[in-house]
Write a protein that holds these residues in place. Structure first.
Motif, short mmCIF file in Angstrom:
data_model
loop_
_atom_site.label_atom_id
_atom_site.label_comp_id
_atom_site.label_asym_id
_atom_site.label_seq_id
_atom_site.Cartn_x
_atom_site.Cartn_y
_atom_site.Cartn_z
N LEU A 260 0.82 -1.21 0.00
CA LEU A 260 0.00 0.00 0.00
C LEU A 260 0.86 1.27 0.00
O LEU A 260 0.58 2.22 -0.73
CB LEU A 260 -0.93 0.00 1.21
N VAL A 261 1.91 1.28 0.83
CA VAL A 261 2.80 2.44 0.87
C VAL A 261 3.52 2.61 -0.46
O VAL A 261 3.68 3.72 -0.97
CB VAL A 261 3.82 2.30 2.02
N SER A 262 3.94 1.49 -1.07
CA SER A 262 4.61 1.55 -2.36
C SER A 262 3.67 2.09 -3.44
O SER A 262 4.07 2.90 -4.28
CB SER A 262 5.12 0.16 -2.76
N PHE A 263 2.43 1.66 -3.38
CA PHE A 263 1.44 2.11 -4.36
C PHE A 263 1.19 3.60 -4.23
O PHE A 263 1.16 4.34 -5.22
CB PHE A 263 0.15 1.33 -4.17
N ARG A 264 1.03 4.07 -3.00
CA ARG A 264 0.76 5.50 -2.77
C ARG A 264 1.98 6.36 -3.09
O ARG A 264 1.85 7.50 -3.52
CB ARG A 264 0.34 5.71 -1.32
N ALA A 265 3.19 5.78 -2.89
CA ALA A 265 4.40 6.56 -3.14
C ALA A 265 4.82 6.54 -4.60
O ALA A 265 5.76 7.21 -4.98
CB ALA A 265 5.54 6.02 -2.27
N GLY A 266 4.15 5.71 -5.40
CA GLY A 266 4.48 5.67 -6.82
C GLY A 266 5.49 4.64 -7.21
O GLY A 266 6.21 4.77 -8.18
N GLY A 267 5.56 3.55 -6.42
CA GLY A 267 6.46 2.48 -6.80
C GLY A 267 7.52 2.22 -5.75
O GLY A 267 7.48 2.72 -4.64
#
Length: 274
Positions: A260-267
């Motif tokens: 989820l954090v990776s998705f929100r941060a853009g990868g």
């Protein structure tokens, strides 16, 4: 989810060609070999509890309990786990730096960011789990040889389930580390948090065994007590299903937060300066 299966396999193949993965496996096996060869029989690395094998949290090397020789040999295979936790934390952080190029390749192939993060987390878990299992097998073989015992089916029935449970717990430590790293972006901070938390919770668990204090119950949110019990085969305090349940739950929660954090941060992150 089918689109995520191939990237996971592809990332695994890429990881095998990345220096940290190859170096990490070789380093863990080398440390395990040196640990098994030079440590004296009967050496106690850490012990606290009731002073009874199977009921205290102790990391004993090749100390054979005549009443339970199979359990003693299996316990010797996990004697170095507490010492290897900092090494595992460092290696998983190094691996995360190697994911940058892998993410570019996956993104170019149209992989969803969320699935890409899952692929990276699962790849890291499998690498660490395989390396730790290889380390335990090596120490187990050395323990049998140095202890002068012969291979038996009973020894394997004790060792293999314990190795699987402990490997899951070690994977949970690795995934907790990369999740904190993903949130903070600092390798030093995330590594320190996990290592200090592990040592503190494991040590305080010894105090909790002597005098259960309600204010210390927070330690059961951390992997220290569970990995300590698993390595000492102290199943009178916590059964294997409890240990496995914590490892699976902590791993799944860490992977979800990581994705989820990776998705929100853009990868996948670009890495930190430290």
């Amino acid at each position: 989810m089918k689109r995520a299966i191939h990237p996971i396999k592809a990332d695994m193949m890429r990881l095998h060609r990345i220096f940290p993965a190859q170096f990490g496996l070789a380093l863990m096996l080398t440390f395990g070999l040196l640990f098994g060869i030079f440590l004296k029989n009967g050496t106690t690395l850490l012990a606290f509890g009731y002073g009874v094998c199977g009921e205290d949290i102790g990391f004993l090397w090749n100390a054979i309990d005549p009443s339970a020789p199979d359990e003693s040999l299996a316990r010797s295979a996990f004697a170095g786990t507490s010492l290897f936790v900092p090494l595992i934390v460092c290696l998983v952080l190094l691996q995360e730096h190697g994911y940058k190029e892998g993410h570019r390749i996956s993104s170019a192939r149209g992989l969803n960011r969320f699935y890409g993060a899952l692929a990276h987390a699962f790849s890291s878990a499998l690498i660490i789990g395989a390396a730790y299992s290889a380390l335990c097998l090596l120490l187990f073989a050395i323990a049998i040889i140095r202890g002068g015992h012969n291979y038996s089916h009973n020894i394997l029935t004790v060792f293999l389930p314990a190795m699987i449970v402990n490997a899951v717990l070690v994977i949970s430590v690795a995934l907790e580390t990369v999740t904190i790293y993903r949130i903070t972006g600092s390798a030093v901070l995330s590594g320190a948090v996990v290592i200090v938390g592990f040592v503190m919770s494991l040590t305080l668990y010894g105090a909790f065994l002597q005098a259960p204090i309600p204010s210390l119950r927070w330690i059961f949110l951390l992997p220290g007590p569970y990995l300590g019990v698993g390595c000492a085969l102290g199943y009178s305090d916590m059964g294997q299903l409890t240990l496995l349940g914590y490892g699976v739950a902590a791993s799944c929660l860490s992977v979800l937060i990581y994705a989820l954090v990776s998705f929100r941060a853009g990868g996948v992150f670009n890495g930190s300066s430290d």
